[in-house]
Scaffold this active site. Structure first.
Site, PDB file in Angstrom:
ATOM      1  CD  GLU A 151      -3.022  -0.622   0.514  1.00 16.02           C
ATOM      2  OE1 GLU A 151      -2.784  -0.769  -1.027  1.00 16.02           O
ATOM      3  OE2 GLU A 151      -4.706  -1.114   0.615  1.00 16.02           O
ATOM      4  CB  THR A 203      -5.032   5.320  -3.324  1.00 17.67           C
ATOM      5  OG1 THR A 203      -5.637   4.742  -4.030  1.00 17.67           O
ATOM      6  CG2 THR A 203      -5.073   5.978  -2.078  1.00 17.67           C
TER       7      THR A 203
HETATM    8  N1  HSE Z   1      -8.465   4.769   3.103  1.00 16.65           N
HETATM    9  C1  HSE Z   1      -8.108   4.815   2.005  1.00 16.65           C
HETATM   10  C2  HSE Z   1      -8.591   5.890   1.098  1.00 16.65           C
HETATM   11  C3  HSE Z   1      -8.628   3.666   0.787  1.00 16.65           C
HETATM   12  O1  HSE Z   1      -9.641   6.152   1.532  1.00 16.65           O
HETATM   13  O2  HSE Z   1      -7.705   7.086   0.858  1.00 16.65           O
HETATM   14  C4  HSE Z   1      -8.084   3.712  -0.660  1.00 16.65           C
HETATM   15  O3  HSE Z   1      -8.511   2.093  -1.472  1.00 16.65           O
END
Ligand code: HSE
Length: 328
Positions: A151, A203
């Site tokens: 991630e 993201t």
């Molecule tokens: N919690 C993260 C965001 C998830 O919203 O940036 C990304 O899939």
């Protein structure tokens, strides 16, 4: 293990493909899509979906290190440090402390940049499969820690709200990330309708645009909704789940990136969906329903809205996935 000696970016597999079943030299895994945030729980709540899922094949190779290949549809990085599965596996191999080599093949079904946990599926799939081949020496919590490195590659931040439901299945809460404190939540049967407008939202970009400070009055609303959502899941209280699917902090900023967002949300709720919102960092939008017939009606509404907007889309009607990454 000194990983720097073991990096490789070759594309050829040292073993013939396994087909669709695991054996003692390799294993095939199905890695579910996930919905992070669940509207009000930014970075702390998530659930696994029954579909779609990526298919990955992880096999031992004779030379230490990692080689990577992927299906033709996406040009995934082949240098382990740059690839989310590779970065996650490197973390696992460092903890293993003995020389070992893996080849990873990724058949990607979850489009990167969809908001459906594409990077988490590859990260989680790689470490669950490698752990299986090594005799399950690491705990699920260890695997989450390893996969968070993937991630970091994808979004610049180690968040676990996609990784955790991907590995554990069901609905999960990250009470704390450092130190990691994972809580699995019970949930009533729910149908999930997803529309994925075919635009890409990175993201990292969707995180960058967020305000760094929150007003106390907004924080109080958000706390109420998170607590209400968790209580709604645990008590199987559909109405409480629906009332709690409200986000006064993230959604007002991010929804601007998603054409048709307000129309989808309002029309689907009018049609009987409990509620929903942005899936992860978008652009996918999800809606939860108590009944399959509502979930299907919601899909029709989503389709109509994107037809009218002239934006390509994909939809899914599915349920919460149990059990996380599956060895098949
Ligand atoms: N919690 C993260 C965001 C998830 O919203 O940036 C990304 O899939």
């Amino acid at each position: 293990m000194n990983n720097s000696q073991n990096k490789s970016s070759q594309q050829s597999s040292p073993h013939p493909p396994l087909g669709d079943r695991s054996d003692n030299r390799g294993c095939v895994v199905h890695c579910p899509a996930t919905i992070a945030n669940l509207v009000c729980g930014f970075d702390i709540l998530g659930l696994a979906l029954e579909a779609p899922y990526d298919i990955m094949e992880v096999s031992f190779k004779d030379e230490p290190g990692i080689t990577l290949s992927s299906s033709a549809a996406y040009n995934l990085p082949t240098i382990p440090e740059d690839n989310v599965a590779g970065a996650s596996l490197l973390a696992l191999m460092e903890a293993y402390e003995k020389p070992v080599g893996f080849h990873v093949h990724i058949d990607k079904q979850i489009k990167p940049g969809s908001g459906l946990g594409s990077s988490a599926a590859s990260s989680a799939g790689a470490v669950v499969a490698a752990n299986h081949l090594l005799g399950n020496i690491f705990s699920n919590e260890d695997l989450v820690r390893f996969a968070m490195n993937g991630e970091k590659v994808a979004s610049g931040v180690k968040h676990a709200d996609n990784i955790t439901p991907c590995i554990y299945g069901g609905v999960t809460l990250i009470r704390s990330i450092f130190p990691l404190d994972i809580v699995t939540l019970d949930a009533p049967p729910l149908f999930v309708t997803v529309v994925h407008p075919q635009i890409e939202v990175k993201t990292s970009d969707a995180r960058q645009i967020l305000r760094k400070e929150v007003l106390l009055k907004d924080a109080i609303k958000q706390w109420g909704n998170i607590a209400g959502l968790v209580a709604g899941f645990m008590k199987h209280d559909y109405q409480l789940i629906g009332r709690s699917l409200e986000d006064v902090i993230i959604e007002p900023v991010r929804s601007i990136l998603i054409p048709g967002f307000d129309a989808v949300k309002n029309s689907c709720k009018e049609a009987g969906a409990l509620g929903g919102g942005i899936s992860g960092s978008g652009p996918s939008i999800f809606m939860l329903s108590e009944h399959e017939s509502t979930a299907k009606a919601v899909e029709v509404i989503m389709k109509n809205i994107y037809e009218k907007l002239g934006i390509d889309y994909k939809t899914y009607v599915t349920t919460i996935g149990k059990g996380g990454v599956k060895i098949v």
